[in-house]
Design a protein around this motif. Structure first.
Motif, PDB file in Angstrom:
ATOM      1  N   PHE A  11     -43.488  -9.885  23.527  1.00  0.00           N
ATOM      2  CA  PHE A  11     -43.110 -10.100  24.925  1.00  0.00           C
ATOM      3  C   PHE A  11     -41.963 -11.107  25.024  1.00  0.00           C
ATOM      4  N   GLU A  12     -40.729 -10.616  24.829  1.00  0.00           N
ATOM      5  CA  GLU A  12     -39.553 -11.459  24.984  1.00  0.00           C
ATOM      6  C   GLU A  12     -38.990 -11.368  26.405  1.00  0.00           C
ATOM      7  N   ARG A  13     -39.150 -10.225  27.022  1.00  0.00           N
ATOM      8  CA  ARG A  13     -38.700  -9.985  28.390  1.00  0.00           C
ATOM      9  C   ARG A  13     -39.689  -9.005  29.016  1.00  0.00           C
ATOM     10  N   PHE A  14     -40.387  -9.447  30.060  1.00  0.00           N
ATOM     11  CA  PHE A  14     -41.452  -8.627  30.618  1.00  0.00           C
ATOM     12  C   PHE A  14     -41.511  -8.769  32.137  1.00  0.00           C
ATOM     13  N   THR A  15     -42.294  -7.888  32.764  1.00  0.00           N
ATOM     14  CA  THR A  15     -42.396  -7.825  34.224  1.00  0.00           C
ATOM     15  C   THR A  15     -43.796  -8.239  34.673  1.00  0.00           C
TER      16      THR A  15
ATOM     17  N   GLY B  77     -41.856 -18.980  29.657  1.00  0.00           N
ATOM     18  CA  GLY B  77     -40.444 -18.717  29.898  1.00  0.00           C
ATOM     19  C   GLY B  77     -40.035 -19.019  31.318  1.00  0.00           C
ATOM     20  N   LEU B  78     -38.982 -18.306  31.794  1.00  0.00           N
ATOM     21  CA  LEU B  78     -38.418 -18.489  33.130  1.00  0.00           C
ATOM     22  C   LEU B  78     -38.343 -17.157  33.855  1.00  0.00           C
ATOM     23  N   VAL B  79     -38.515 -17.202  35.183  1.00  0.00           N
ATOM     24  CA  VAL B  79     -38.251 -16.033  36.009  1.00  0.00           C
ATOM     25  C   VAL B  79     -36.735 -15.845  36.081  1.00  0.00           C
TER      26      VAL B  79
ATOM     27  N   VAL C 100     -39.076 -10.401  36.785  1.00  0.00           N
ATOM     28  CA  VAL C 100     -38.850 -10.294  35.347  1.00  0.00           C
ATOM     29  C   VAL C 100     -38.814 -11.692  34.755  1.00  0.00           C
ATOM     30  N   VAL C 101     -39.537 -11.862  33.665  1.00  0.00           N
ATOM     31  CA  VAL C 101     -39.616 -13.155  32.977  1.00  0.00           C
ATOM     32  C   VAL C 101     -38.933 -13.042  31.620  1.00  0.00           C
ATOM     33  N   THR C 102     -38.032 -13.971  31.327  1.00  0.00           N
ATOM     34  CA  THR C 102     -37.421 -14.060  30.004  1.00  0.00           C
ATOM     35  C   THR C 102     -38.131 -15.166  29.230  1.00  0.00           C
ATOM     36  N   ALA C 103     -38.713 -14.807  28.096  1.00  0.00           N
ATOM     37  CA  ALA C 103     -39.514 -15.756  27.316  1.00  0.00           C
ATOM     38  C   ALA C 103     -38.617 -16.708  26.532  1.00  0.00           C
ATOM     39  N   ILE C 104     -39.165 -17.841  26.158  1.00  0.00           N
ATOM     40  CA  ILE C 104     -38.402 -18.839  25.408  1.00  0.00           C
ATOM     41  C   ILE C 104     -38.063 -18.346  24.008  1.00  0.00           C
ATOM     42  N   VAL C 105     -38.760 -17.315  23.526  1.00  0.00           N
ATOM     43  CA  VAL C 105     -38.477 -16.796  22.182  1.00  0.00           C
ATOM     44  C   VAL C 105     -37.376 -15.739  22.182  1.00  0.00           C
TER      45      VAL C 105
END
Length: 283
Positions: free
Chosen positions: A131-135, A158-160, A169-174
């Motif tokens: 989950f690097e970029r998820f909804t 992560g951040l919205v 959509v959330v972009t994870a810190i990884v």
């Protein structure tokens, strides 16, 4: 029954009350029940059903053998159907128990969190098993804004980065290229941790820009720094390892094992407190 919220100095507390009792104690004398007791009772029931599988199914298996000996094929088919139904029910109970335990941990994390937040469920993933970029199922109608921090019961997620009416959509810190300003738990030393394509799927991040004289021992805890422009301070990122002094003898580099398992994300918390608002409040 109705779920009630009580605000105390220690945070929110939840309990369940009889609807008739809410009309008046003279109508129903049953007092409110803390939510943790309800959860404990449910988990006790689920565990007993799970551990009692052999005892329950054993009776049907013994009956199956007896009927088989008598050649009762019709009864065999009935028992096989019942056995399959019981197995499916047992699996459903185990899944429900796991889901309940995850939600209990998330609720506990929300109560410990120093910031206001809302629960959200992961409903889509751009990757396959990472989950690097998820909804998530929260959007602008729920008050979600870009750059809101996202966490779960284990730490920073992560951040919205994108918001629709009923999704975000959330972009994870990884994610490759994402950098987070970090500091040691005591808040005295700063460094940068970054997502990397080479570490994708490994729950690991790169550590850099740490001064050489900083004591970054194995499993040193890193949290978000108070100098970050987007991330709220004090959110758990992960733990250092394999830290070495660089050739310039002035800085250190290494690895960070993330506190969050990015191979398994289902429920998260969206922190509604924004970094810029927090800074304005401190001025």
């Amino acid at each position: 029954m109705r779920r009630m919220t009580q605000r105390t100095a220690a945070g929110r507390r939840y309990h369940w009350s009889c609807l008739r009792h809410l009309e008046g104690s003279s109508v129903c004398a049953m007092k409110r029940i803390p939510e943790r007791d309800v959860m404990h009772a449910f988990m006790t029931m689920m565990n007993k059903l799970s551990y009692g599988t052999d005892a329950v199914l054993g009776t049907y298996m013994a009956a199956l053998r007896r009927d088989c000996e008598r050649g009762n094929l019709s009864r065999i088919r009935e028992l096989e159907d019942e056995l399959t139904a019981l197995k499916n029910e047992n699996y459903a109970l185990q899944s429900l128990g796991s889901e309940n335990e995850a939600l209990r941990k998330l609720l506990s994390a929300k109560e410990r969190l120093s910031y206001e937040s809302m629960e959200a469920e992961v409903i889509g993933n751009d990757g396959v098993n990472y989950f690097e970029r998820f909804t998530i199922n929260r959007g602008s109608l729920d008050g979600v804004l870009p750059n809101m921090n996202v966490v779960n019961q284990d730490g920073l997620v992560g951040l919205v980065t994108e918001v629709g009416l009923n999704y975000a959509v959330v972009t994870a810190i990884v994610e490759n290229g994402v950098s987070v300003s970090a500091m040691t738990r005591n808040g005295h030393e700063n460094c940068i941790v970054s997502g990397s394509l080479q570490e994708a799927g490994q729950n690991r991040m790169l550590l850099k820009n740490a001064l050489a004289d900083v004591d970054l021992t194995e499993d040193n805890t890193l949290v978000t720094s108070n100098i970050s422009d987007r991330y709220l301070p004090g959110l758990l990122i992960g733990y250092t390892y394999d830290v070495k002094t660089n050739a310039d003898l002035l800085t250190q580099s290494g690895m960070v094992r993330t506190a969050v398992d990015f191979t398994r994300l289902k429920h998260v918390l969206v922190i509604t407190t924004m970094k810029e608002k927090l800074q304005e409040g401190g001025e």
